[in-house]
Design a protein around this motif. Structure first.
Motif, PDB file in Angstrom:
ATOM      1  N   GLN A 215      -0.730  -1.562 -20.062  1.00  0.00           N
ATOM      2  CA  GLN A 215      -0.218  -2.460 -19.025  1.00  0.00           C
ATOM      3  C   GLN A 215       1.303  -2.392 -18.961  1.00  0.00           C
ATOM      4  N   LYS A 216       1.902  -2.315 -20.123  1.00  0.00           N
ATOM      5  CA  LYS A 216       3.365  -2.301 -20.176  1.00  0.00           C
ATOM      6  C   LYS A 216       3.927  -1.083 -19.462  1.00  0.00           C
ATOM      7  N   GLU A 217       3.287   0.080 -19.661  1.00  0.00           N
ATOM      8  CA  GLU A 217       3.757   1.303 -18.993  1.00  0.00           C
ATOM      9  C   GLU A 217       3.667   1.172 -17.481  1.00  0.00           C
ATOM     10  N   ILE A 218       2.563   0.611 -17.016  1.00  0.00           N
ATOM     11  CA  ILE A 218       2.391   0.446 -15.566  1.00  0.00           C
ATOM     12  C   ILE A 218       3.411  -0.543 -15.026  1.00  0.00           C
ATOM     13  N   ALA A 219       3.550  -1.687 -15.713  1.00  0.00           N
ATOM     14  CA  ALA A 219       4.488  -2.720 -15.253  1.00  0.00           C
ATOM     15  C   ALA A 219       5.907  -2.184 -15.196  1.00  0.00           C
ATOM     16  N   GLU A 220       6.302  -1.428 -16.210  1.00  0.00           N
ATOM     17  CA  GLU A 220       7.666  -0.875 -16.245  1.00  0.00           C
ATOM     18  C   GLU A 220       7.877   0.139 -15.120  1.00  0.00           C
ATOM     19  N   LYS A 221       6.824   0.866 -14.770  1.00  0.00           N
ATOM     20  CA  LYS A 221       6.938   1.847 -13.686  1.00  0.00           C
ATOM     21  C   LYS A 221       7.301   1.176 -12.374  1.00  0.00           C
ATOM     22  N   TYR A 222       6.844  -0.071 -12.198  1.00  0.00           N
ATOM     23  CA  TYR A 222       7.103  -0.798 -10.948  1.00  0.00           C
ATOM     24  C   TYR A 222       8.199  -1.853 -11.096  1.00  0.00           C
ATOM     25  N   GLY A 223       8.716  -2.022 -12.315  1.00  0.00           N
ATOM     26  CA  GLY A 223       9.781  -2.991 -12.531  1.00  0.00           C
ATOM     27  C   GLY A 223       9.324  -4.433 -12.434  1.00  0.00           C
ATOM     28  N   VAL A 224       8.105  -4.731 -12.932  1.00  0.00           N
ATOM     29  CA  VAL A 224       7.585  -6.095 -12.893  1.00  0.00           C
ATOM     30  C   VAL A 224       7.137  -6.495 -14.295  1.00  0.00           C
ATOM     31  N   SER A 225       6.827  -7.773 -14.464  1.00  0.00           N
ATOM     32  CA  SER A 225       6.340  -8.237 -15.761  1.00  0.00           C
ATOM     33  C   SER A 225       4.839  -8.000 -15.872  1.00  0.00           C
ATOM     34  N   VAL A 226       4.383  -7.802 -17.094  1.00  0.00           N
ATOM     35  CA  VAL A 226       2.950  -7.618 -17.330  1.00  0.00           C
ATOM     36  C   VAL A 226       2.181  -8.856 -16.886  1.00  0.00           C
TER      37      VAL A 226
ATOM     38  N   ALA B  87       1.503  -3.851  -5.900  1.00  0.00           N
ATOM     39  CA  ALA B  87       1.356  -2.390  -5.996  1.00  0.00           C
ATOM     40  C   ALA B  87       1.001  -1.997  -7.428  1.00  0.00           C
ATOM     41  N   SER B  88       1.639  -2.629  -8.403  1.00  0.00           N
ATOM     42  CA  SER B  88       1.324  -2.350  -9.806  1.00  0.00           C
ATOM     43  C   SER B  88      -0.099  -2.789 -10.133  1.00  0.00           C
ATOM     44  N   MET B  89      -0.532  -3.907  -9.524  1.00  0.00           N
ATOM     45  CA  MET B  89      -1.899  -4.380  -9.726  1.00  0.00           C
ATOM     46  C   MET B  89      -2.912  -3.342  -9.241  1.00  0.00           C
ATOM     47  N   LEU B  90      -2.663  -2.742  -8.062  1.00  0.00           N
ATOM     48  CA  LEU B  90      -3.547  -1.706  -7.541  1.00  0.00           C
ATOM     49  C   LEU B  90      -3.565  -0.490  -8.469  1.00  0.00           C
ATOM     50  N   HIS B  91      -2.411  -0.155  -9.014  1.00  0.00           N
ATOM     51  CA  HIS B  91      -2.319   0.961  -9.960  1.00  0.00           C
ATOM     52  C   HIS B  91      -3.145   0.650 -11.217  1.00  0.00           C
ATOM     53  N   TYR B  92      -3.016  -0.568 -11.714  1.00  0.00           N
ATOM     54  CA  TYR B  92      -3.768  -1.010 -12.895  1.00  0.00           C
ATOM     55  C   TYR B  92      -5.277  -0.955 -12.613  1.00  0.00           C
ATOM     56  N   PHE B  93      -5.657  -1.403 -11.450  1.00  0.00           N
ATOM     57  CA  PHE B  93      -7.057  -1.362 -11.033  1.00  0.00           C
ATOM     58  C   PHE B  93      -7.567   0.078 -11.033  1.00  0.00           C
TER      59      PHE B  93
ATOM     60  N   MET C  43       0.821  -1.204   0.000  1.00  0.00           N
ATOM     61  CA  MET C  43       0.000   0.000   0.000  1.00  0.00           C
ATOM     62  C   MET C  43       0.861   1.261   0.000  1.00  0.00           C
ATOM     63  N   GLU C  44       1.946   1.249   0.749  1.00  0.00           N
ATOM     64  CA  GLU C  44       2.824   2.418   0.805  1.00  0.00           C
ATOM     65  C   GLU C  44       3.454   2.691  -0.551  1.00  0.00           C
ATOM     66  N   LEU C  45       3.874   1.628  -1.239  1.00  0.00           N
ATOM     67  CA  LEU C  45       4.474   1.801  -2.566  1.00  0.00           C
ATOM     68  C   LEU C  45       3.438   2.333  -3.551  1.00  0.00           C
ATOM     69  N   PHE C  46       2.236   1.783  -3.494  1.00  0.00           N
ATOM     70  CA  PHE C  46       1.162   2.250  -4.370  1.00  0.00           C
ATOM     71  C   PHE C  46       0.884   3.740  -4.134  1.00  0.00           C
ATOM     72  N   LEU C  47       0.775   4.152  -2.870  1.00  0.00           N
ATOM     73  CA  LEU C  47       0.505   5.554  -2.549  1.00  0.00           C
ATOM     74  C   LEU C  47       1.664   6.445  -2.971  1.00  0.00           C
ATOM     75  N   GLN C  48       2.886   5.963  -2.788  1.00  0.00           N
ATOM     76  CA  GLN C  48       4.065   6.741  -3.155  1.00  0.00           C
ATOM     77  C   GLN C  48       4.105   6.992  -4.656  1.00  0.00           C
ATOM     78  N   LYS C  49       3.805   5.956  -5.428  1.00  0.00           N
ATOM     79  CA  LYS C  49       3.854   6.073  -6.886  1.00  0.00           C
ATOM     80  C   LYS C  49       2.730   6.955  -7.425  1.00  0.00           C
ATOM     81  N   ASN C  50       1.675   7.139  -6.646  1.00  0.00           N
ATOM     82  CA  ASN C  50       0.502   7.869  -7.132  1.00  0.00           C
ATOM     83  C   ASN C  50       0.170   9.078  -6.277  1.00  0.00           C
ATOM     84  N   VAL C  51       1.180   9.604  -5.578  1.00  0.00           N
ATOM     85  CA  VAL C  51       0.919  10.716  -4.657  1.00  0.00           C
ATOM     86  C   VAL C  51       0.345  11.922  -5.388  1.00  0.00           C
ATOM     87  N   GLY C  52       0.729  12.109  -6.645  1.00  0.00           N
ATOM     88  CA  GLY C  52       0.234  13.246  -7.405  1.00  0.00           C
ATOM     89  C   GLY C  52      -1.222  13.126  -7.796  1.00  0.00           C
TER      90      GLY C  52
END
Length: 623
Positions: free
Chosen positions: A310-321, A293-299, A250-259
């Motif tokens: 999906q690729k943009e979101i996955a790359e933002k978090y450094g995970v695979s789609v 965290a990327s899943m929550l962002h995608y949601f 949750m902290e990572l998700f909030l950090q990535k989307n603070v704006g």
């Protein structure tokens, strides 16, 4: 330090005896030592510019924030200070730890200074109330958690503080005294100060932290953003998580989307609650917090009808789609009943598959819509987007099926054609699909969009235009690979004319194409246009251009000297003293050998085209 006798002349050069002057003053550090520590404070802050992690964190906090330049500079100092003391880098250490070790290895400071420097490694953010003041000498403060009292040096030019004010910042040991790094934030209003202190204690009680220092270390950047910008992030609704990893997600998700939090507070609170229910029901074993965290962002993107791949979101978090999509599937299944209830008040499409169609997949919903008489264009486009997102994590056969379904629903979906192009092994077939993607993108945007000159300045800022730009970028890459260099150059110049900010990095592939096409002067002007002479890529590419343009030796030598200062490791690979590894690193620090490897992997072939005699003449003497 030499002991000064009572009857000796005062070392402050006042002409008085020590006992009549400075003996009773409380500042025990001599001026030389204090000056040395102040210099080290400045060096420590500048040290952080060597780390790419700083930019990553700043991007996470300031993305999409509408902040004036003065406030942005102020917040940058605050966040960078926190990063220096609290964020681990690739070595597994913090920046301040690496800084202290580097200073100790040089042994260029006195042992007393190095001993204080060693204490800096444990520095954490501090919230302290002013309890007393001696103007011109010191300010006494009391930590709001530990009640520990300490004195900070009164700096020349400091404003007169009020007793009861709340000071926030990082306190560095300066011997008997402490000093804020690089400055403190003052809350002068008594009611606001007490409100913040009460909130801190309440949050600490609700957290799973036993140590208030670690608690404040984690909370600090978000709270400061709230105080300065007013992001209104809900900090009082933190939940006690069964496992630390659940909270980290949750902290990572909030950090990535603070704006994006401002204006979406209720949605964010719903996501927090949904995540806590998911964790309670599923009890997931989380090996990599970035996946969830990327899943929550995608949601979030799906719910708010935003188009980000999906690729943009996955790359933002450094995970695979694939990993992200699998996590979302699990999320959907576990929260089949909760999602509609929690999001009923959100302003989203009432028939969105994420809300009301939880019992059918996007593919099944697509089949239903294709064969139905219903022709809601917005609904069809959304389902098509869902299909393409699902296709990223599918097998090749299933991917093709999903793309075709998406195009049946929306024939102007440029990203569908781009995905078809990406899947081709035959470059001519790929080129065909990218062309189709460009045309589809044009149709989707409409003639009016292209007639508006304002739209063509910074096209990337228009989310609906990004599929068109993506197809056009990939189209140029295939042209280049097929040897149709002039066409690729014209295509990429056109993209830059539409998006001068160059969010896609077109200038880097265009530079290569210009060099291959023999347009060295244009390549040089491209570097200068984007003011990249002092970046690693720009510095070495400028040397390359001047060599190809047969510039004089003195000019090339000067540029080589500059480039070597930016990154000294590049020349070892350009001169073949070292070979590139089979696996090129994806992360680096500025000025590191990893950064050099990435540069040579991308641009090395252009250097290899220079005749050996010329290469040896200009490069070998600097390697």
């Amino acid at each position: 330090m030499t002991q000064v006798g009572r009857n000796d002349s005062c070392p402050c050069s006042s002409g008085k005896k020590y006992k009549k002057c400075c003996m009773n003053k409380v500042i025990p550090l001599d001026s030389l030592m204090e000056k040395e520590l102040e210099q080290l404070k400045e060096e420590l802050y500048n040290w952080s510019s060597n780390y790419y992690e700083v930019e990553q964190v700043l991007d996470g906090y300031f993305a999409n924030q509408d902040i004036d330049e003065e406030t942005l500079d102020f917040l940058t100092l605050i966040i960078v200070s926190w990063v220096i003391f609290s964020v681990t880098v690739t070595s597994g250490k913090t920046m301040v730890e690496e800084f202290v070790e580097e200073k100790k290895s040089r042994a260029s400071h006195r042992s007393s200074v190095l001993a204080l420097l060693e204490q800096w490694k444990n520095t954490a953010p501090s919230f302290a109330s002013v309890v007393s003041i001696k103007i011109g000498e010191w300010i006494e403060i009391e930590d709001v958690f530990s009640s520990k009292q300490s004195k900070i040096i009164w700096e020349e030019g400091d404003e007169i503080l009020n007793v009861g004010s709340l000071l926030i910042g990082h306190l560095l040991p300066f011997g008997t005294f402490e000093s804020y790094f690089p400055f403190y934030v003052e809350i002068t209003d008594d009611n606001e100060s007490q409100s913040i202190i009460s909130l801190l204690h309440e949050l600490f009680k609700k957290s799973d932290k036993k140590d208030s220092t670690e608690f404040v270390r984690e909370l600090y950047p978000d709270l400061l953003m709230e105080l300065v910008v007013g992001t209104k992030q809900s900090l009082t609704d933190f939940i006690e998580w069964d496992k630390p990893s659940y909270q980290e997600v949750m902290e990572l998700f909030l950090q990535k989307n603070v704006g994006l939090i401002s204006g979406n507070e209720q949605f964010i609170e719903n996501v927090i609650v949904l995540w806590s229910i998911f964790c309670e029901k599923e009890k997931p074993i989380i090996r990599k917090v970035e996946v969830y965290a990327s899943m929550l962002h995608y949601f979030m993107v799906l719910i708010h009808d935003e188009y980000v791949t999906q690729k943009e979101i996955a790359e933002k978090y450094g995970v695979s789609v694939h990993a992200m999509v699998r996590a979302l599937d699990k999320w959907d299944n576990v929260l089949r009943e909760e999602i509609p209830a929690f999001l009923a008040g959100e302003s989203v499409d009432g028939e969105n598959a994420m809300l009301e169609g939880k019992d059918i997949s996007p593919a099944e919903q697509a089949e239903k819509q294709i064969h139905s008489k219903k022709k809601n264009k917005k609904e069809l486009k959304q389902t098509a987007a869902d299909l393409i997102m699902q296709a990223y994590g599918a097998s090749p056969k299933q991917q093709l099926k999903l793309i075709k379904q998406a195009l049946e629903l929306d024939e102007d979906f440029a990203d569908a054609y781009t995905m078809l192009g990406d899947s081709q092994t035959d470059p001519h077939k790929a080129l065909y699909y990218y062309e189709q993607g460009i045309e589809a993108g044009k149709r989707a945007l409409g003639e009016a969009f292209f007639k508006n000159a304002e739209n063509l300045k910074d096209m990337w800022l228009h989310f609906e235009a990004r599929p068109f730009l993506r197809a056009k970028f990939n189209y140029g890459q295939v042209l280049f690979s097929l040897g149709r260099v002039k066409e690729a150059v014209a295509n990429w110049w056109e993209i830059l004319s539409m998006n001068e900010m160059d969010n896609q990095g077109v200038r880097y592939v265009l530079f290569q194409a210009l060099i291959v096409n023999g347009e060295s002067l244009e390549a040089k002007n491209l570097i200068l246009k984007y003011e990249e002479e002092e970046t690693m890529e720009g510095a070495y590419n400028l040397v390359l251009v001047e060599i190809l343009m047969r510039s004089d030796r003195q000019k090339i030598d000067e540029l080589l000297s500059i480039a070597k200062k930016v990154n000294p490791y590049v020349l070892d690979y350009l001169t073949k003293k070292k070979k590139l590894p089979n696996k090129i690193p994806t992360a680096y620090r500025f000025g590191s050998e990893e950064q050099a490897m990435i540069y040579v992997a991308e641009f090395g072939y252009l250097w290899d085209a220079i005749p050996d005699t010329i290469r040896k003449r200009f490069i070998l003497s600097y390697s």
